[in-house]
Design a protein around this motif. Structure first.
Motif: not given
Length: 156
Positions: A54, A57-58, A60-61
């Motif tokens: 997570t 992913l965050k 990268q976001d």
């Protein structure tokens, strides 16, 4: 002696039986605790791995959103510049259009201007008529008896 020995054995056997029960309970509780600890460790490892995924992913976001907003900021700046340029061009075109309309669209004359222009035209025509009438008086006759006519005498 047998009797005291057998009483000792009976008491020792019950202590050993009691110790065996305690050992059995401890073994059972130890197994339960180890199973719960293993389950808790597995859950912790799973949650830790999910948190890492997570977080990645965050991150990268955040990276992509940052790139996107920087691109959008650049687009806004470019479009704002184009808007200013287009606004200046529009103002110039509208100013030119107003000048052309001012020169090309017929404006009604004021009554005083028309009256003055007509009076000047009428006085000019009266003056021309007077000149033509004076010239008609100077028409000469030919020696052979014919009359010479001035080219404007037909209109008089």
């Amino acid at each position: 002696q047998d009797k005291s020995h057998s009483a000792g054995e009976g008491a020792g056997g019950s202590i050993i039986g009691l110790l065996e029960v305690v050992e059995s309970d401890f073994a059972k509780n130890l197994a339960t605790e180890e199973t719960e600890e293993d389950d808790a460790q597995t859950m912790y490892d799973t949650t830790t791995q999910q948190n890492k995924v997570t977080t990645t992913l965050k991150d990268q976001d955040v990276k992509y959103k940052t790139q996107e907003f920087k691109g959008l900021d650049k687009s806004v700046a470019d479009l704002s510049g184009e808007r200013e340029t287009t606004g200046a061009e529009l103002a110039a075109v509208l100013e030119y259009d107003a000048k052309i309309k001012e020169r090309c669209i017929a404006k009604p004359e004021a009554y005083e201007e028309r009256k003055h222009r007509r009076e000047a035209e009428i006085s000019g025509l009266k003056e021309a008529l007077a000149i033509l009438e004076d010239e008609a008086a100077f028409v000469q006759s030919k020696k052979k008896g014919g009359r010479k006519h001035h080219f404007l005498s037909a209109f008089a």
